[in-house]
Design a protein around this motif. Structure first.
Motif, PDB file in Angstrom:
ATOM      1  N   ILE A 182       5.909  -0.725  -4.158  1.00 53.44           N
ATOM      2  CA  ILE A 182       4.619  -1.499  -3.990  1.00 53.44           C
ATOM      3  C   ILE A 182       4.171  -1.263  -2.392  1.00 53.44           C
ATOM      4  CG2 ILE A 182       3.834  -3.975  -3.582  1.00 53.44           C
ATOM      5  CD1 ILE A 182       4.890  -4.247  -6.385  1.00 53.44           C
ATOM      6  N   PRO A 183       5.220  -1.322  -1.524  1.00 51.61           N
ATOM      7  CA  PRO A 183       4.820  -1.251   0.040  1.00 51.61           C
ATOM      8  C   PRO A 183       4.018   0.054   0.368  1.00 51.61           C
ATOM      9  CG  PRO A 183       7.217  -2.201  -0.249  1.00 51.61           C
ATOM     10  CD  PRO A 183       6.728  -1.786  -1.690  1.00 51.61           C
ATOM     11  N   GLN A 184       4.668   1.137  -0.305  1.00 54.50           N
ATOM     12  CA  GLN A 184       3.884   2.346  -0.377  1.00 54.50           C
ATOM     13  C   GLN A 184       2.527   2.490  -0.629  1.00 54.50           C
ATOM     14  OE1 GLN A 184       6.366   5.997  -0.977  1.00 54.50           O
ATOM     15  NE2 GLN A 184       8.181   4.620  -1.347  1.00 54.50           N
ATOM     16  N   LEU A 185       2.409   1.805  -1.860  1.00 50.94           N
ATOM     17  CA  LEU A 185       0.960   1.780  -2.359  1.00 50.94           C
ATOM     18  C   LEU A 185      -0.066   1.079  -1.542  1.00 50.94           C
ATOM     19  CD1 LEU A 185       1.628   1.025  -6.218  1.00 50.94           C
ATOM     20  CD2 LEU A 185       0.944   3.253  -5.046  1.00 50.94           C
ATOM     21  N   VAL A 186       0.715  -0.095  -0.996  1.00 47.58           N
ATOM     22  CA  VAL A 186      -0.333  -0.908  -0.107  1.00 47.58           C
ATOM     23  C   VAL A 186      -0.535  -0.314   1.199  1.00 47.58           C
ATOM     24  CG1 VAL A 186      -0.383  -3.183   1.032  1.00 47.58           C
ATOM     25  CG2 VAL A 186       0.387  -3.219  -1.146  1.00 47.58           C
ATOM     26  N   GLU A 187       0.308   0.304   1.844  1.00 49.21           N
ATOM     27  CA  GLU A 187       0.294   0.910   2.920  1.00 49.21           C
ATOM     28  C   GLU A 187      -0.632   2.006   3.047  1.00 49.21           C
ATOM     29  OE1 GLU A 187       2.886   3.959   6.126  1.00 49.21           O
ATOM     30  OE2 GLU A 187       3.855   3.191   4.236  1.00 49.21           O
TER      31      GLU A 187
ATOM     32  N   ARG B 264      -4.118   0.241   2.914  1.00 47.63           N
ATOM     33  CA  ARG B 264      -4.510  -0.317   4.061  1.00 47.63           C
ATOM     34  C   ARG B 264      -5.162   0.714   5.116  1.00 47.63           C
ATOM     35  NH1 ARG B 264       0.197  -4.969   5.723  1.00 47.63           N
ATOM     36  NH2 ARG B 264      -1.484  -5.767   7.043  1.00 47.63           N
ATOM     37  N   ALA B 265      -4.337   1.930   4.967  1.00 48.17           N
ATOM     38  CA  ALA B 265      -4.921   3.139   5.749  1.00 48.17           C
ATOM     39  C   ALA B 265      -6.003   3.762   5.342  1.00 48.17           C
ATOM     40  CB  ALA B 265      -3.882   4.341   5.519  1.00 48.17           C
TER      41      ALA B 265
ATOM     42  N   ASP C  72      -8.995  -0.195  -4.699  1.00 45.13           N
ATOM     43  CA  ASP C  72      -9.864  -1.256  -3.865  1.00 45.13           C
ATOM     44  C   ASP C  72     -10.775  -1.936  -4.867  1.00 45.13           C
ATOM     45  OD1 ASP C  72     -10.574  -1.578  -0.789  1.00 45.13           O
ATOM     46  OD2 ASP C  72     -12.561  -1.614  -1.975  1.00 45.13           O
ATOM     47  N   ALA C  73     -11.369  -3.168  -4.216  1.00 41.16           N
ATOM     48  CA  ALA C  73     -11.995  -3.913  -5.425  1.00 41.16           C
ATOM     49  C   ALA C  73     -13.426  -3.341  -5.406  1.00 41.16           C
ATOM     50  CB  ALA C  73     -12.107  -5.352  -4.763  1.00 41.16           C
ATOM     51  N   ARG C  74     -13.882  -2.448  -4.570  1.00 36.66           N
ATOM     52  CA  ARG C  74     -15.215  -1.856  -4.722  1.00 36.66           C
ATOM     53  C   ARG C  74     -15.200  -0.906  -5.900  1.00 36.66           C
ATOM     54  NH1 ARG C  74     -16.916   2.382  -0.033  1.00 36.66           N
ATOM     55  NH2 ARG C  74     -14.777   3.197   0.226  1.00 36.66           N
ATOM     56  N   VAL C  75     -13.907  -0.147  -6.163  1.00 39.90           N
ATOM     57  CA  VAL C  75     -13.910   0.808  -7.122  1.00 39.90           C
ATOM     58  C   VAL C  75     -13.776  -0.021  -8.368  1.00 39.90           C
ATOM     59  CG1 VAL C  75     -12.177   2.386  -8.091  1.00 39.90           C
ATOM     60  CG2 VAL C  75     -12.420   2.264  -5.483  1.00 39.90           C
ATOM     61  N   VAL C  76     -12.913  -1.138  -8.500  1.00 42.21           N
ATOM     62  CA  VAL C  76     -13.076  -1.819  -9.645  1.00 42.21           C
ATOM     63  C   VAL C  76     -14.342  -2.362 -10.064  1.00 42.21           C
ATOM     64  CG1 VAL C  76     -12.197  -4.144 -10.788  1.00 42.21           C
ATOM     65  CG2 VAL C  76     -10.639  -2.694  -9.391  1.00 42.21           C
ATOM     66  N   ASP C  77     -15.166  -2.842  -9.058  1.00 43.70           N
ATOM     67  CA  ASP C  77     -16.503  -3.193  -9.541  1.00 43.70           C
ATOM     68  C   ASP C  77     -17.403  -1.953  -9.914  1.00 43.70           C
ATOM     69  OD1 ASP C  77     -16.173  -5.544  -8.522  1.00 43.70           O
ATOM     70  OD2 ASP C  77     -16.820  -5.414  -6.431  1.00 43.70           O
ATOM     71  N   ALA C  78     -16.937  -0.654  -9.520  1.00 38.71           N
ATOM     72  CA  ALA C  78     -17.830   0.665  -9.873  1.00 38.71           C
ATOM     73  C   ALA C  78     -17.379   0.519 -11.435  1.00 38.71           C
ATOM     74  CB  ALA C  78     -17.499   1.571  -9.248  1.00 38.71           C
ATOM     75  N   THR C  79     -16.205   0.555 -11.849  1.00 38.40           N
ATOM     76  CA  THR C  79     -15.651   0.781 -13.376  1.00 38.40           C
ATOM     77  C   THR C  79     -16.421  -0.402 -14.061  1.00 38.40           C
ATOM     78  OG1 THR C  79     -13.824  -0.683 -13.227  1.00 38.40           O
ATOM     79  CG2 THR C  79     -13.449   1.719 -12.429  1.00 38.40           C
ATOM     80  N   ARG C  80     -16.603  -1.337 -13.494  1.00 39.98           N
ATOM     81  CA  ARG C  80     -17.055  -2.833 -14.362  1.00 39.98           C
ATOM     82  C   ARG C  80     -18.579  -2.247 -14.683  1.00 39.98           C
ATOM     83  NH1 ARG C  80     -15.386  -7.939 -13.335  1.00 39.98           N
ATOM     84  NH2 ARG C  80     -14.848  -7.321 -11.244  1.00 39.98           N
ATOM     85  N   LEU C  81     -19.135  -1.509 -13.908  1.00 42.68           N
ATOM     86  CA  LEU C  81     -20.799  -1.204 -14.356  1.00 42.68           C
ATOM     87  C   LEU C  81     -20.599  -0.132 -15.438  1.00 42.68           C
ATOM     88  CD1 LEU C  81     -21.977  -0.664 -10.671  1.00 42.68           C
ATOM     89  CD2 LEU C  81     -22.649  -2.667 -12.392  1.00 42.68           C
ATOM     90  N   LEU C  82     -19.728   0.549 -15.752  1.00 40.60           N
ATOM     91  CA  LEU C  82     -19.526   1.427 -16.792  1.00 40.60           C
ATOM     92  C   LEU C  82     -19.709   0.774 -18.082  1.00 40.60           C
ATOM     93  CD1 LEU C  82     -17.061   4.057 -15.268  1.00 40.60           C
ATOM     94  CD2 LEU C  82     -19.246   4.117 -15.215  1.00 40.60           C
ATOM     95  N   ALA C  83     -19.307  -0.506 -18.159  1.00 42.54           N
ATOM     96  CA  ALA C  83     -19.162  -1.256 -19.376  1.00 42.54           C
ATOM     97  C   ALA C  83     -18.704  -0.820 -20.581  1.00 42.54           C
ATOM     98  CB  ALA C  83     -20.631  -1.980 -19.696  1.00 42.54           C
TER      99      ALA C  83
END
Length: 318
Positions: free
Chosen positions: A111-116, A119-120, A169-180
């Motif tokens: 998890i710390p590596q994923l978050v790092e 954040r980068a 990132d949340a904007r990626v999740v928002d983009a997948t949501r649009l695919l419905a």
């Protein structure tokens, strides 16, 4: 940071899908929190239970009672391993979403590596497991076949051995949501958005406790649903077969014509040409029908992913 300090929108939302994970629920949330707290970020943990028949809901409910950062969604029935996790992802409010398996086959230590990486500036970081663990030859063959089919017929590249463990990132999740997508193959949808994917190799650990819920037919169903969800071109496969049949019809007609001028029997050639033409027409029609189904699907995807029985520890307007 204390549990009551969590802002309305946390930095990280951890999603833990579960089904009959009474032996792992306490340990996995403790491990996730232990990795997240030193990072200095706000977070919450969202379990989504896919209608467990053991004490999973009871155990997670008790965790929620003492830890406000842990939340629970309980489905009315088992909606499958594709739809349930994605529903939880779409309910999360974190600035980044982190997917984690309940059985420790996704190592919380990463998890710390994923978050790092996030954040980068990375939009998507996916863990890619190295090796198949104790998987038998049949399972290995199935996985190789499914990845080969996805590579040949998929509308976009699928990353082999990426299970969805990672951070988005949340904007990626928002983009997948649009695919419905009604049957969302989420790790394929991540690639479909076009955001850059960073991979993080890891050695897959053995399951901590309990039994895997995936038998041969469950994995086959997942593979077929994933392929159908990530490959609209597959619906056109009959058209390619029809085109090949048309080519063979021409070859048979040429062969019959040559045989005629050489004074050889021609009946077999022309019978074969007729048969090939019939198959070409049949598969061509099936291809057109499949393409029309694809268009209808594109226009009518409105199926809810799951229906919730209850949710626990979600603040108002979360």
């Amino acid at each position: 940071m204390t549990p009551t300090d969590t802002p309305e929108r946390p930095d990280i939302s951890v999603i833990i899908p579960c089904y009959n994970e009474e032996e792992n629920a306490e340990a996995i949330v403790a491990a996730a929190i232990a990795e997240l707290e030193p990072l200095g970020l706000s977070f919450d943990v969202i379990f989504i239970d896919n209608d467990s028949t053991d004490r999973t809901v009871e155990i997670v409910r008790a965790i929620c009672a003492r830890e406000p950062r842990v939340r629970l969604i309980v489905n009315t029935r088992n909606f499958g391993q594709m739809r349930s996790p994605v529903h939880a992802i779409y309910q999360a409010r974190g600035r980044a979403i982190l997917g984690l398996a309940a059985d420790f086959q996704d190592p919380p230590a990463l998890i710390p590596q994923l978050v790092e990486q996030w954040r980068a500036g990375a939009d998507i970081v996916l863990g890619v497991r190295q090796g198949e663990g104790k998987a038998g030859p049949v399972l290995r063959t199935m996985r190789k076949l499914s990845y080969w089919l996805a590579a040949k017929f998929g509308d976009y590249p699928v990353i082999p051995n990426a299970t969805g463990f990672g951070i988005y990132d949340a904007r990626v999740v928002d983009a997948t949501r649009l695919l419905a997508e009604p049957e969302p193959f989420f790790r394929g949808m991540l690639v479909e958005t076009g955001f850059k994917v960073v991979t993080l190799p890891y050695t897959r650990p053995e399951r901590a406790a309990g039994k895997s819920k995936n038998d041969f037919f469950g994995l086959l169903d997942f593979a077929m649903s994933a392929l159908a969800g990530s490959s609209k071109r597959l619906l056109r496969a009959p058209m390619y077969i029809g085109a090949f049949g048309s080519l063979m019809t021409v070859v048979m007609l040429i062969g019959g014509t040559v045989a005629f001028f050489l004074g050889r029997p021609i009946a077999g050639w022309f019978i074969a040409a007729i048969v090939q033409a019939e198959f070409a027409l049949l598969f061509g029609f099936l291809g057109l029908l499949g393409d029309n189904i694809r268009i209808i699907s594109e226009r009518s995807r409105r199926t809810p992913l799951v229906i919730e029985r209850e949710r626990i520890n979600f603040p108002p307007n979360y």
